[in-house]
Design a protein around this motif. Sequence first.
Motif, PDB file in Angstrom:
ATOM      1  N   LEU B  87      36.428  58.002 -12.349  1.00  0.00           N
ATOM      2  CA  LEU B  87      35.688  56.736 -12.319  1.00  0.00           C
ATOM      3  C   LEU B  87      36.720  55.645 -12.565  1.00  0.00           C
ATOM      4  CD1 LEU B  87      33.089  55.039 -12.306  1.00  0.00           C
ATOM      5  CD2 LEU B  87      32.943  55.416 -14.779  1.00  0.00           C
ATOM      6  N   ILE B  88      36.820  54.728 -11.608  1.00  0.00           N
ATOM      7  CA  ILE B  88      37.840  53.678 -11.717  1.00  0.00           C
ATOM      8  C   ILE B  88      37.194  52.296 -11.638  1.00  0.00           C
ATOM      9  CG2 ILE B  88      40.022  52.784 -10.794  1.00  0.00           C
ATOM     10  CD1 ILE B  88      40.855  55.512 -10.154  1.00  0.00           C
ATOM     11  N   PRO B  89      36.946  51.692 -12.816  1.00  0.00           N
ATOM     12  CA  PRO B  89      36.431  50.318 -12.840  1.00  0.00           C
ATOM     13  C   PRO B  89      37.578  49.333 -12.600  1.00  0.00           C
ATOM     14  CG  PRO B  89      35.937  51.530 -14.895  1.00  0.00           C
ATOM     15  CD  PRO B  89      36.995  52.278 -14.168  1.00  0.00           C
ATOM     16  N   ILE B  90      37.311  48.353 -11.781  1.00  0.00           N
ATOM     17  CA  ILE B  90      38.335  47.368 -11.406  1.00  0.00           C
ATOM     18  C   ILE B  90      37.768  45.948 -11.470  1.00  0.00           C
ATOM     19  CG2 ILE B  90      39.471  46.415  -9.320  1.00  0.00           C
ATOM     20  CD1 ILE B  90      40.488  49.174  -8.690  1.00  0.00           C
ATOM     21  N   PHE B 141      33.979  46.153  -9.558  1.00  0.00           N
ATOM     22  CA  PHE B 141      33.666  47.382  -8.811  1.00  0.00           C
ATOM     23  C   PHE B 141      33.784  48.572  -9.736  1.00  0.00           C
ATOM     24  CE2 PHE B 141      36.287  44.591  -6.177  1.00  0.00           C
ATOM     25  CZ  PHE B 141      35.376  44.266  -5.188  1.00  0.00           C
ATOM     26  N   LEU B 142      32.974  49.585  -9.440  1.00  0.00           N
ATOM     27  CA  LEU B 142      33.130  50.896 -10.061  1.00  0.00           C
ATOM     28  C   LEU B 142      33.248  51.876  -8.900  1.00  0.00           C
ATOM     29  CD1 LEU B 142      30.093  50.667 -12.561  1.00  0.00           C
ATOM     30  CD2 LEU B 142      32.475  49.992 -13.003  1.00  0.00           C
ATOM     31  N   THR B 143      34.389  52.551  -8.793  1.00  0.00           N
ATOM     32  CA  THR B 143      34.496  53.538  -7.718  1.00  0.00           C
ATOM     33  C   THR B 143      34.498  54.934  -8.315  1.00  0.00           C
ATOM     34  OG1 THR B 143      35.881  51.943  -6.561  1.00  0.00           O
ATOM     35  CG2 THR B 143      35.633  54.100  -5.555  1.00  0.00           C
ATOM     36  N   TRP B 144      33.639  55.786  -7.758  1.00  0.00           N
ATOM     37  CA  TRP B 144      33.457  57.160  -8.215  1.00  0.00           C
ATOM     38  C   TRP B 144      34.034  58.093  -7.160  1.00  0.00           C
ATOM     39  CZ3 TRP B 144      32.171  59.919 -12.346  1.00  0.00           C
ATOM     40  CH2 TRP B 144      31.697  61.227 -12.178  1.00  0.00           C
ATOM     41  N   PHE B 145      34.875  59.014  -7.588  1.00  0.00           N
ATOM     42  CA  PHE B 145      35.520  59.970  -6.682  1.00  0.00           C
ATOM     43  C   PHE B 145      35.208  61.394  -7.134  1.00  0.00           C
ATOM     44  CE2 PHE B 145      38.222  56.211  -7.038  1.00  0.00           C
ATOM     45  CZ  PHE B 145      38.561  55.907  -5.725  1.00  0.00           C
ATOM     46  N   GLU B 146      34.989  62.294  -6.184  1.00  0.00           N
ATOM     47  CA  GLU B 146      34.830  63.718  -6.498  1.00  0.00           C
ATOM     48  C   GLU B 146      35.762  64.528  -5.599  1.00  0.00           C
ATOM     49  OE1 GLU B 146      30.032  63.562  -7.635  1.00  0.00           O
ATOM     50  OE2 GLU B 146      30.738  64.854  -6.009  1.00  0.00           O
ATOM     51  N   PHE B 147      36.394  65.553  -6.177  1.00  0.00           N
ATOM     52  CA  PHE B 147      37.323  66.378  -5.406  1.00  0.00           C
ATOM     53  C   PHE B 147      37.520  67.709  -6.127  1.00  0.00           C
ATOM     54  CE2 PHE B 147      40.581  65.068  -8.463  1.00  0.00           C
ATOM     55  CZ  PHE B 147      40.207  63.769  -8.777  1.00  0.00           C
ATOM     56  N   THR B 165      50.005  48.190  -3.050  1.00  0.00           N
ATOM     57  CA  THR B 165      49.687  47.224  -1.987  1.00  0.00           C
ATOM     58  C   THR B 165      49.637  45.790  -2.519  1.00  0.00           C
ATOM     59  OG1 THR B 165      47.307  47.396  -2.394  1.00  0.00           O
ATOM     60  CG2 THR B 165      48.253  48.919  -0.748  1.00  0.00           C
ATOM     61  N   ARG B 166      49.661  44.862  -1.580  1.00  0.00           N
ATOM     62  CA  ARG B 166      49.491  43.448  -1.941  1.00  0.00           C
ATOM     63  C   ARG B 166      48.094  43.205  -2.517  1.00  0.00           C
ATOM     64  NH1 ARG B 166      48.917  38.531   2.070  1.00  0.00           N
ATOM     65  NH2 ARG B 166      48.656  36.863   0.555  1.00  0.00           N
ATOM     66  N   GLU B 167      47.094  43.928  -2.012  1.00  0.00           N
ATOM     67  CA  GLU B 167      45.738  43.762  -2.551  1.00  0.00           C
ATOM     68  C   GLU B 167      45.745  43.973  -4.067  1.00  0.00           C
ATOM     69  OE1 GLU B 167      42.797  46.578  -1.172  1.00  0.00           O
ATOM     70  OE2 GLU B 167      41.235  45.675  -2.412  1.00  0.00           O
ATOM     71  N   TRP B 168      46.522  44.947  -4.524  1.00  0.00           N
ATOM     72  CA  TRP B 168      46.493  45.283  -5.958  1.00  0.00           C
ATOM     73  C   TRP B 168      47.154  44.217  -6.827  1.00  0.00           C
ATOM     74  CZ3 TRP B 168      43.340  48.673  -4.231  1.00  0.00           C
ATOM     75  CH2 TRP B 168      42.600  49.442  -5.129  1.00  0.00           C
ATOM     76  N   THR B 169      47.906  43.277  -6.224  1.00  0.00           N
ATOM     77  CA  THR B 169      48.453  42.192  -7.043  1.00  0.00           C
ATOM     78  C   THR B 169      47.328  41.285  -7.562  1.00  0.00           C
ATOM     79  OG1 THR B 169      48.801  40.649  -5.187  1.00  0.00           O
ATOM     80  CG2 THR B 169      50.594  42.180  -5.690  1.00  0.00           C
ATOM     81  N   GLU B 174      42.058  47.373 -14.696  1.00  0.00           N
ATOM     82  CA  GLU B 174      41.768  48.642 -14.033  1.00  0.00           C
ATOM     83  C   GLU B 174      41.881  49.762 -15.054  1.00  0.00           C
ATOM     84  OE1 GLU B 174      44.392  49.637 -10.787  1.00  0.00           O
ATOM     85  OE2 GLU B 174      43.389  51.548 -10.403  1.00  0.00           O
ATOM     86  N   ILE B 175      40.837  50.577 -15.148  1.00  0.00           N
ATOM     87  CA  ILE B 175      40.853  51.735 -16.039  1.00  0.00           C
ATOM     88  C   ILE B 175      40.741  52.978 -15.165  1.00  0.00           C
ATOM     89  CG2 ILE B 175      39.911  52.713 -18.171  1.00  0.00           C
ATOM     90  CD1 ILE B 175      40.328  49.761 -18.495  1.00  0.00           C
ATOM     91  N   ASP B 176      41.530  53.981 -15.479  1.00  0.00           N
ATOM     92  CA  ASP B 176      41.532  55.233 -14.718  1.00  0.00           C
ATOM     93  C   ASP B 176      40.934  56.316 -15.623  1.00  0.00           C
ATOM     94  OD1 ASP B 176      42.206  57.604 -13.398  1.00  0.00           O
ATOM     95  OD2 ASP B 176      44.143  56.827 -12.716  1.00  0.00           O
TER      96      ASP B 176
END
Lengths: 185, 185
Positions: B87-90, B141-147, B165-169, B174-176
């Motif tokens: 879960l990565i909140p940004i 945003f909250l992005t949820w990943f499953e793998f 990336t430039r987007e991340w500037t 951000e929490i991982d």
Amino acid sequence: MSGQITFTGGAEGGWRITGMSAVAGASLAMAERLGIETAQVERADERTRWTLRGISSNMRYATRAELDSLARIQPPLGRSDCTCAALIPIRKSAAWWNLAQDERRAIFEEDSRHNAIGMRHLPGIARRLLHSRDLSEPFDFLTWFEFGPEAKGSFDGLLAELRATREWTFVEREIDIRLERPGAA
Amino acid sequence: MSGQITFTGGAEGGWRITGMSAVAGASLAMAERLGIETAQVERADERTRWTLRGISSNMRYATRAELDSLARIQPPLGRSDCTCAALIPIRKSAAWWNLAQDERRAIFEEDSRHNAIGMRHLPGIARRLLHSRDLSEPFDFLTWFEFGPEAKGSFDGLLAELRATREWTFVEREIDIRLERPGAA
């Protein structure tokens, strides 16, 4: 009018409701007054007929060139001679929301000229768009307009032009609420 | 995982938290378990350390061609062999949100290849984006990943590519948060 805003339709509030009509879909209950709260309304007065919540958010379609043009001529809210207002809650269809960003943008501007139509009615009509869709509200947008009595015809023309666009074929609910400041001539 | 979702960090919940790190900005309090609620959590348990709310919403940048490509290969959530999750909140900066739509799109895809990078890691990694910004939450945003365990390296690679990336500037917080299903090997 920034951050989260709650509009209340009822017996209280700073604006007198002079007309309400359902342009598409179900109407809202008739009310005499409209209140505008900047904090979340915890518990509505028992005479409150409905509440509508929206939030200022980022622009979703406008390009930099369009934003710069808009910034040059858009007027502020709260002008003393703007004794007329309108609140127009709108919900678009699932078909609209399932479109990709480039498809929505193309319908919004290249086809329907939404921004271009709006620009022709500035600076007479001041406008603030609030987003409601992500708040799980019954409408997707609440748009607030302020103008002087002399701009009523211009405002009706603006709405007629927008409602004739392809973009508006995706509007499944729209209420047109007209208001005046109490005591205004 | 559609509509409004509340993630709770605390002593209860279906996922075990195996790691939490602040990539940018302030961290969240450490917690042992993550719960996922589909209804609004009215009152958190006293052992709940934090709650994060988000909602499924329409796509903001993807074109029709990109959506069609994605639809062909994106996997569903809930695959039985996907015992790992993240879960990565940004939160992005005000500078990002003040950009016009065409400027944000250009940074997101033409410059940063956000969608293209993500596509290279499908179908191993399932993903769901939830929007929080209009909910007045601390993250946008909250992005949820499953793998599966075999895709951990691929997932770390995905994050490293995006973070370069430039987007991340424009990412200011951000929490991982890494997770496993209890009982999973």
